[in-house]
Design a protein around this motif. Structure first.
Motif, short mmCIF file in Angstrom:
data_model
loop_
_atom_site.label_atom_id
_atom_site.label_comp_id
_atom_site.label_asym_id
_atom_site.label_seq_id
_atom_site.Cartn_x
_atom_site.Cartn_y
_atom_site.Cartn_z
N PRO A 145 0.43 -0.99 0.20
CA PRO A 145 0.34 -0.07 0.01
C PRO A 145 0.34 1.38 0.21
O PRO A 145 0.13 2.28 -0.39
N ALA A 146 2.02 1.32 0.78
CA ALA A 146 2.42 2.57 0.99
C ALA A 146 3.23 2.67 -0.53
O ALA A 146 3.49 4.14 -1.01
N ARG A 150 11.03 8.30 -12.54
CA ARG A 150 10.96 8.22 -10.87
C ARG A 150 11.41 6.90 -10.90
O ARG A 150 10.79 5.95 -11.08
N ILE A 151 11.74 7.05 -9.26
CA ILE A 151 12.52 6.17 -8.45
C ILE A 151 11.73 5.75 -7.57
O ILE A 151 10.89 6.30 -6.83
N GLY A 190 13.36 16.23 -4.77
CA GLY A 190 11.79 15.73 -4.29
C GLY A 190 11.82 13.75 -3.51
O GLY A 190 10.65 13.90 -3.79
N VAL A 191 12.58 13.88 -2.81
CA VAL A 191 12.54 12.69 -2.43
C VAL A 191 11.36 12.73 -1.23
O VAL A 191 11.01 13.25 -0.84
N ARG A 192 11.16 11.30 -1.20
CA ARG A 192 9.73 10.96 -0.77
C ARG A 192 9.59 10.33 -0.11
O ARG A 192 10.02 8.97 -0.14
N LEU A 193 9.77 10.11 1.83
CA LEU A 193 9.83 8.89 2.74
C LEU A 193 8.40 8.02 2.94
O LEU A 193 8.10 9.22 3.93
N VAL A 206 9.07 -1.25 7.35
CA VAL A 206 9.62 -1.18 6.03
C VAL A 206 9.97 0.19 5.77
O VAL A 206 8.96 1.21 6.22
N LEU A 207 10.45 0.85 5.13
CA LEU A 207 11.23 2.44 4.75
C LEU A 207 11.02 2.52 3.29
O LEU A 207 11.10 1.93 1.98
N VAL A 208 9.91 3.64 2.62
CA VAL A 208 9.63 3.33 1.36
C VAL A 208 9.54 5.01 0.78
O VAL A 208 9.79 5.53 1.44
#
Length: 228
Positions: A33-34, A139-140, A191-194, A219-221
């Protein structure tokens, strides 16, 4: 550098398939979901799917309109499942470690790395190469084991870890969140989002085994964009 292809060990592979078939892990509840929250509209995009596993994510992407998906996994057993389950010609597969891949610059609009980066020793080099394969504005989107999980008791001590998972010793690499952000900065993305997903009360009610993750995200997304 130590590489390990644990998913091609028959006993480990069977245990992992049992885990995923019953969705007893954290992937369906938290990680997936993330990841979906950070995905762009994939219509018409060329996608690189790292750690593609059985190919389910790639099949979902083409169903959503992706122009092509290149699925990559180090496990031949995983790719056998993927090929057996995939008929769409827009999806191709390659058996390789991420570190050994080579694509021309500006080959993809979207790169997914699902629960694979914590198996990589030189994250800085790999992220720089991924950024090079992106087209401008691409995007990654990646998920990985949260550093709080791999760094319990010695968070500041980065490097190889040898945890036991599914009755097997697995080679992983721990790094601080700040080091991950530094690697992304060095790769030239922006534009990094965590996201650090934790279960809701409703999820814990249905699956009590998720309760420990209410205070410790597993987890880190993250996502990051190549400058246009």
């Amino acid at each position: 550098m130590s590489r390990q292809n644990i998913y091609d060990d028959p006993a480990f592979f069977r245990s992992y398939q049992e885990l995923r078939s019953g969705e007893a892990g954290i992937n369906a509840a938290l990680e997936q979901p993330a990841v979906r929250r950070l995905l762009p509209d994939v219509d018409g995009l060329d996608v690189l799917d790292l750690g593609c596993g059985d190919g389910g994510r790639g099949r979902d992407l083409v169903a959503a309109g992706a122009a092509s998906v290149m699925g990559v996994d180090a496990s031949a057993l995983m790719l056998e499942l993927a090929r057996t389950s995939t008929a769409d010609r827009r999806i191709r597969y390659r058996n390789a470690f991420v570190e050994d891949l080579d694509f021309p610059d500006r080959s993809f609009d979207l790169i997914l790395a699902g629960m694979v980066l914590h198996y990589i020793d030189d994250l800085d080099a790999v992220l720089a190469r991924l950024a090079g394969w992106l087209r401008p504005g691409g995007r990654i989107v990646a998920s990985m084991e949260h550093p709080f999980t791999s760094g319990v008791g010695n968070y500041a001590d980065e490097g190889q870890r040898l945890p036991t998972w599914l009755d097997s010793q697995v080679v992983k690499y721990h790094r601080k969140i700040s080091s991950i952000l530094d690697a992304l900065d060095g790769a030239g993305v922006e534009g990094v989002r965590l996201l650090e997903p934790t279960p809701t009360a409703a999820q814990v009610s249905q699956r009590p085994e998720l309760e420990p993750y209410t205070s410790r995200p597993p987890v880190l997304v993250f996502s990051a964009t190549k400058s246009a």
